[in-house]
Design an enzyme around this catalytic site. Sequence first.
Site, PDB file in Angstrom:
ATOM      1  CB  CYS A 119      -1.055   0.111   1.365  1.00 44.20           C
ATOM      2  SG  CYS A 119      -1.598  -1.590   1.506  1.00 44.20           S
ATOM      3  NE  ARG A 130      -6.521  -4.361   1.231  1.00 47.91           N
ATOM      4  CZ  ARG A 130      -7.692  -5.343   1.427  1.00 47.91           C
ATOM      5  NH1 ARG A 130      -9.038  -4.827   1.458  1.00 47.91           N
ATOM      6  NH2 ARG A 130      -7.429  -6.541   1.606  1.00 47.91           N
ATOM      7  CG  LEU A 131      -1.584  -3.593  -4.717  1.00 47.03           C
ATOM      8  CD1 LEU A 131      -2.433  -3.387  -5.936  1.00 47.03           C
ATOM      9  CD2 LEU A 131      -0.078  -3.497  -5.028  1.00 47.03           C
ATOM     10  CG  LEU A 185      -1.754 -11.527   1.739  1.00 49.52           C
ATOM     11  CD1 LEU A 185      -0.956 -11.524   3.102  1.00 49.52           C
ATOM     12  CD2 LEU A 185      -1.806 -12.940   1.506  1.00 49.52           C
ATOM     13  N   GLY A 230       2.904  -3.182   3.489  1.00 52.62           N
ATOM     14  CA  GLY A 230       3.799  -4.212   3.287  1.00 52.62           C
ATOM     15  C   GLY A 230       3.234  -5.948   3.409  1.00 52.62           C
ATOM     16  CD  GLU A 231       1.852  -8.394   1.173  1.00 56.49           C
ATOM     17  OE1 GLU A 231       1.067  -9.025   2.118  1.00 56.49           O
ATOM     18  OE2 GLU A 231       0.969  -7.806   0.376  1.00 56.49           O
ATOM     19  CG  ASP A 273      -0.286  -9.203   6.150  1.00 52.02           C
ATOM     20  OD1 ASP A 273      -1.330  -8.404   5.508  1.00 52.02           O
ATOM     21  OD2 ASP A 273       0.736  -8.800   5.546  1.00 52.02           O
ATOM     22  CB  ILE A 286      13.885  -5.366 -19.873  1.00 54.72           C
ATOM     23  CG1 ILE A 286      12.737  -4.768 -19.344  1.00 54.72           C
ATOM     24  CG2 ILE A 286      14.826  -4.483 -20.532  1.00 54.72           C
ATOM     25  CD1 ILE A 286      11.790  -4.483 -20.271  1.00 54.72           C
TER      26      ILE A 286
END
Length: 633
Positions: A2, A52-53, A56, A77-78, A101, A294
């Site tokens: 996020c 927020r992305l 989970l 984060g995660e 989480d 790439i």
Amino acid sequence: MCGIAGFIDFSQKSGQDTLQKMTDVLLHRGPNDAGYECYNSNGAVIGLGQRRLSILDLSSSGHQPMHFKQYSMVFNGEIYNFKEIRKELEAKGYTFSSGTDTEVLLKGFDCWQEKVMDKCIGMYAFVIFDEQKGEVFICRDRAGVKPLYYYWHENLFLFASELKSFVEHPAFHKDIDEKSVSLFLQYSYIPAPYTVYRNTYKLKPGHFLTLNLQKAEPVETEYWNVLDAYKQPETKLSERDVIAHTEELMKSAYQYRMVSDVPVGVFLSGGYDSASVAAILQEGSGSRIKTFTIGYKEKAWDESAEAKKIARHLGTDHTEWIIGAADAKDVLHQLPEIYDEPFADNSTVPTTLVSKLASKDVKVVLSADGGDELFAGYNKFNQAIKYTSQLPRAVQSLLGAAMSVIQPEVIPYFNKQYNFASRYEKMKMIWQDGKPQQALKYISQYMTESEAAYYMGSATGKYKTNFDLNGELSAINDPLNKLLAIDYRTFLVDNNLVKVDRATMSVGIEGREPMLDHRLLEFLATVPAALKVKEQTNKYILKTIVHKYIPKSMMDRPKRPFIAPLQEWFKDDLRDQMQYYLAPERLQKSGLFNATHVQELLKKYLDGGKVSHQKLWNILVFQLWYDRWIEKL
């Protein structure tokens, strides 16, 4: 993953509208949801914002700010081992209403306070407001994978994942710190804790900051330090057992980074680091993992063919994009928006483009940063030790003194060689100091401190950085391990991790760093340097492991960094941009450069002189940044 932003305003002038602007400018980091809340407590107004992305638990249960008891939290984060921590908390009587989480971290903080970080395997930057204590707690992960900035001036505290949030606050002063600009010219990034703005800082990795609302004074505390890992006794394990244990830790770290409720891919460059990630994950997968590469139309720089061979051998679902100067031209003017602090790593363009490529298929991508720091991959480590050990110390001092009275311009033949004056100055300082860690500092510079002053027109004074550690390294007996620890605290965090975080987030995907699992670092820190570089082979341990999955004949070739062919592009397709932004009237407008000296450098470069293009790239990047964030050029 996020973006977070907010404030603690003791003047109580900040409000919901400002918080929303600070947060929504981070839309690219979190396009799926947004939350903004303000609280009044102890004579201050506290604002917590989050974009927020969803990775989970994609449901609304993951909405932030998240609340529990007297706590309110925003989190970026995660926590990869959140399920194990959750079980431990459930055994203590905690219950959970989501599969996130975030909820585990918040309730873990309620249970263990700052000691919850000791349990976390992950990357994180989070802020918790404790209404009962009247205190705000701000934390960044051990390695610094996730960014966190703060500003403290005139009773206003701001925090955010990116500096652009601060610009949205009407009380933020965009005062440029000239000392930081000097550091940027030297290294192509600004080392922590400094930033381009005055009164503005990066929260250091492995640190948390507390701000008691009654005392109104932020206090920063260290909870993890890579130097402590290197000060531990050397392992007594045999070479075979070291390699076996390292591989097991890698498998665990890599598998943890696959925890996701959305598709995951891997950046594959063709080198050992990314090959190890792709190989180990593909070996343990029941389906073809997605890999992305790439390549360059300029064949001298292109490794895409090697990456494709590795992908074919492993059986991954591989996608490549061969780029040229036209693609770089399209990205060039996006860079100041993506990197909102001057940042001139020469692989920002390909990293941005490979992130764009991956975003078409996945929402999470694994990078392989940290391999050179953990396994001793960079040649600069070898050089720093070689230059300070080949000659007796007395001879080095004598040579350093002699070089101080002889100017490099008067030395025949050599004065015509590539970037000779800079290399001469660095070698002089290396021999004068005689310490490998100082040699690493000078080798890492694109401009020396005196050159930065020359192109800025005057000396700015200087800040101490992690390159200047000395007594802090005394308990680390091996010179190589000292260099690995320094690089972990400088180039890795403030260059490589910044590069990947901003590039991936710019297209709304999450970048994960499996090699930066602290368990892997803490073990490898105890491994003797003689095993990391063995029989003149750098990354001996990693290479031995990778060769179990990929034939040595496919991997064993000269190391090529993941950089763009800028020196070719600038003399042709990007020449106009260089000349425009480095024109005297634009250099004078930004007011930080000696236009005459910069123009001399540019002319020499465009006339075919053997000048380092990185010096010009650094100045150009600053001008592009200035044009976007300070004043139109």
